[in-house]
Design a protein around this motif. Structure first.
Motif, PDB file in Angstrom:
ATOM      1  N   PRO A   1       0.801  -1.227   0.000  1.00  0.00           N
ATOM      2  CA  PRO A   1       0.000   0.000   0.000  1.00  0.00           C
ATOM      3  C   PRO A   1       0.833   1.277   0.000  1.00  0.00           C
ATOM      4  CG  PRO A   1      -0.005  -1.033   2.174  1.00  0.00           C
ATOM      5  CD  PRO A   1       0.661  -2.004   1.242  1.00  0.00           C
ATOM      6  N   GLU A   2       2.094   1.191   0.449  1.00  0.00           N
ATOM      7  CA  GLU A   2       2.905   2.403   0.503  1.00  0.00           C
ATOM      8  C   GLU A   2       3.130   2.985  -0.885  1.00  0.00           C
ATOM      9  OE1 GLU A   2       6.844   4.003   2.879  1.00  0.00           O
ATOM     10  OE2 GLU A   2       6.809   1.918   2.190  1.00  0.00           O
ATOM     11  N   GLY A   3       3.440   2.114  -1.843  1.00  0.00           N
ATOM     12  CA  GLY A   3       3.654   2.588  -3.215  1.00  0.00           C
ATOM     13  C   GLY A   3       2.398   3.214  -3.789  1.00  0.00           C
ATOM     14  N   MET A   4       1.245   2.595  -3.540  1.00  0.00           N
ATOM     15  CA  MET A   4      -0.025   3.156  -4.010  1.00  0.00           C
ATOM     16  C   MET A   4      -0.254   4.533  -3.392  1.00  0.00           C
ATOM     17  SD  MET A   4      -1.483   1.073  -6.172  1.00  0.00           S
ATOM     18  CE  MET A   4      -3.240   1.466  -6.132  1.00  0.00           C
ATOM     19  N   GLY A   5       0.080   4.661  -2.103  1.00  0.00           N
ATOM     20  CA  GLY A   5      -0.097   5.946  -1.438  1.00  0.00           C
ATOM     21  C   GLY A   5       0.783   7.034  -2.041  1.00  0.00           C
ATOM     22  N   LEU A   6       2.022   6.678  -2.354  1.00  0.00           N
ATOM     23  CA  LEU A   6       2.930   7.648  -2.959  1.00  0.00           C
ATOM     24  C   LEU A   6       2.429   8.075  -4.336  1.00  0.00           C
ATOM     25  CD1 LEU A   6       6.354   6.011  -2.011  1.00  0.00           C
ATOM     26  CD2 LEU A   6       5.408   8.135  -1.077  1.00  0.00           C
ATOM     27  N   MET A   7       1.926   7.130  -5.110  1.00  0.00           N
ATOM     28  CA  MET A   7       1.411   7.462  -6.438  1.00  0.00           C
ATOM     29  C   MET A   7       0.158   8.329  -6.346  1.00  0.00           C
ATOM     30  SD  MET A   7       3.518   6.447  -8.673  1.00  0.00           S
ATOM     31  CE  MET A   7       2.498   6.740 -10.122  1.00  0.00           C
ATOM     32  N   HIS A   8      -0.694   8.060  -5.362  1.00  0.00           N
ATOM     33  CA  HIS A   8      -1.881   8.904  -5.186  1.00  0.00           C
ATOM     34  C   HIS A   8      -1.477  10.326  -4.797  1.00  0.00           C
ATOM     35  CE1 HIS A   8      -5.286   6.294  -5.913  1.00  0.00           C
ATOM     36  NE2 HIS A   8      -4.721   5.326  -5.193  1.00  0.00           N
ATOM     37  N   LYS A   9      -0.399  10.450  -4.025  1.00  0.00           N
ATOM     38  CA  LYS A   9       0.091  11.791  -3.693  1.00  0.00           C
ATOM     39  C   LYS A   9       0.574  12.498  -4.951  1.00  0.00           C
ATOM     40  CE  LYS A   9       3.331  14.342  -0.767  1.00  0.00           C
ATOM     41  NZ  LYS A   9       3.711  15.234  -1.888  1.00  0.00           N
ATOM     42  N   TYR A  10       1.313  11.773  -5.809  1.00  0.00           N
ATOM     43  CA  TYR A  10       1.749  12.368  -7.074  1.00  0.00           C
ATOM     44  C   TYR A  10       0.544  12.772  -7.928  1.00  0.00           C
ATOM     45  CZ  TYR A  10       6.602  10.841  -6.337  1.00  0.00           C
ATOM     46  OH  TYR A  10       7.880  10.670  -5.846  1.00  0.00           O
ATOM     47  N   ALA A  11      -0.500  11.940  -7.897  1.00  0.00           N
ATOM     48  CA  ALA A  11      -1.717  12.257  -8.654  1.00  0.00           C
ATOM     49  C   ALA A  11      -2.324  13.561  -8.150  1.00  0.00           C
ATOM     50  CB  ALA A  11      -2.719  11.114  -8.529  1.00  0.00           C
ATOM     51  N   ASN A  12      -2.393  13.711  -6.835  1.00  0.00           N
ATOM     52  CA  ASN A  12      -2.968  14.928  -6.262  1.00  0.00           C
ATOM     53  C   ASN A  12      -2.107  16.152  -6.584  1.00  0.00           C
ATOM     54  OD1 ASN A  12      -5.092  13.492  -5.106  1.00  0.00           O
ATOM     55  ND2 ASN A  12      -4.012  13.175  -3.164  1.00  0.00           N
ATOM     56  N   ASP A  13      -0.783  15.981  -6.490  1.00  0.00           N
ATOM     57  CA  ASP A  13       0.123  17.093  -6.813  1.00  0.00           C
ATOM     58  C   ASP A  13      -0.038  17.520  -8.267  1.00  0.00           C
ATOM     59  OD1 ASP A  13       1.099  16.968  -4.246  1.00  0.00           O
ATOM     60  OD2 ASP A  13       2.956  15.933  -4.785  1.00  0.00           O
ATOM     61  N   THR A  14      -0.186  16.530  -9.157  1.00  0.00           N
ATOM     62  CA  THR A  14      -0.312  16.830 -10.589  1.00  0.00           C
ATOM     63  C   THR A  14      -1.653  17.494 -10.886  1.00  0.00           C
ATOM     64  OG1 THR A  14       1.117  14.939 -11.105  1.00  0.00           O
ATOM     65  CG2 THR A  14      -0.195  15.852 -12.905  1.00  0.00           C
TER      66      THR A  14
END
Length: 255
Positions: free
Chosen positions: A181-194
Motif C-alpha cells: 500500500p505504501e507505493g499506491m499511497g505515494l502514487m496517489h500523492k503524485y496524482a494529487n500534486d499533478t
C-alpha cells in the motif's frame, strides 16, 4: 566596514598611496570588502577573506525546479537526462529539484493506475516513487532515476541501480513499497500534486520554476535551463554562472 579595516586592507595590498584598483573595479577602497561580489570584481577577495571583513548575509533561496513527467515518454527522458540532470550537476549549490513521475496517468474504477505507455511505465513510475521516498541524498535520487531510465529489464535493472547508490536501505524495502500500500499511497500523492497544478498540465514534460509555469519560463527551461537557473538565483552568482575562473572559499559564499 570600519576605517581601521580599510586601512589594514590598504596596507595589506601595499597601496597606502593614492592608487586605484584595476579598471574592472569601479568601487572606492572603502567598498572593496562590502560584499563577496565586489571583492571579486576588485581582485581583493583573498585579502578580504583573510581579514574576515566580508559581510555575511543570509543565503538566498535556491531556485526550485519541479519536473512532472512520464517514465517512458521519450521527450520526458530527453529533458531529464540531457537538460535537468546536467544542470543539477553544475548548479546543485543554487537549485533544488523535485521529480513527479505521474504525468497523464489515470486511475480506473478499481483504483489501479493506467499509464499512457502501458503497465511497464506504471511499474517504473511506482518503483521511482518508492526509491525517491527511501533515498535521502537527492544527488543519489537523480543518479538512480537516470540509471533506471536507461533500463531494459525494469525490476532487475532497478535493483542494480538502487544498490549502486545506497548502502543504508535494503532492496526488499523497495519491493515491499512497490507491491504494498505504501507505493499506491505515494502514487496517489503524485496524482494529487499533478491535478493541483495551476495552470493544469497539458503535456509532459511539464516544468515549474519556483512553483510557477508560464510559456516563457517553459521555453527558457527547454532552451537553456542552466542559464535560466543562473538568471533567477538572487544570491551571489557562482563562478560557473558568471564565467569567473576564481575558486572561492565555500565558507564565505552566500549559497
Amino acid at each position: 566596514m570600519a576605517v581601521t579595516a580599510v586601512v589594514a586592507l590598504l596596507l595589506l595590498l601595499g597601496v597606502c598611496r593614492a592608487s586605484h584598483p584595476k579598471p574592472s573595479c569601479r568601487y572606492p577602497p572603502s567598498e572593496w570588502c562590502r560584499s563577496l561580489e565586489i571583492a571579486t570584481a576588485c581582485k581583493v577577495q583573498k585579502q578580504c577573506m583573510e581579514m574576515n571583513a566580508i559581510r555575511q548575509y543570509p543565503p538566498a533561496p535556491k531556485v526550485n525546479v519541479t519536473l512532472y513527467y512520464e517514465s517512458l515518454c521519450p521527450y520526458s527522458r530527453w529533458f531529464l537526462t540531457l537538460k535537468l540532470l546536467p544542470t543539477y550537476i553544475l548548479l546543485s549549490d543554487i537549485m533544488e529539484v523535485k521529480l513527479v513521475p505521474y504525468g497523464n496517468t489515470q486511475v480506473n474504477t478499481a483504483g489501479s493506475f493506467v499509464c499512457q505507455h502501458g503497465q511497464d511505465e506504471c511499474d517504473l513510475d511506482m518503483i521511482t516513487a518508492c526509491v525517491l521516498h527511501y533515498l535521502e541524498d537527492y544527488s543519489f535520487k537523480f543518479w538512480f532515476v537516470e540509471c533506471l531510465l536507461s533500463s531494459t529489464n525494469i525490476l532487475k535493472d532497478a535493483k542494480m541501480c538502487f544498490e549502486t547508490y545506497t548502502f543504508y536501505r535494503s532492496w526488499e524495502d523497495v519491493l515491499g513499497c512497490f507491491f504494498g500500500p505504501e507505493g499506491m499511497g505515494l502514487m496517489h500523492k503524485y496524482a494529487n500534486d499533478t491535478r493541483a497544478l495551476r495552470p493544469q498540465h497539458t503535456y509532459v514534460p511539464w516544468v515549474t520554476i519556483n512553483g510557477e509555469h508560464t510559456d516563457s519560463l517553459n521555453e527558457k527551461a527547454h532552451t537553456s535551463l542552466f542559464l535560466l537557473v543562473c538568471d533567477l538565483y538572487k544570491g551571489v552568482k557562482p563562478g560557473i554562472c558568471t564565467g569567473s575562473p576564481t575558486h572561492l572559499n565555500r565558507g564565505y559564499t552566500f549559497a
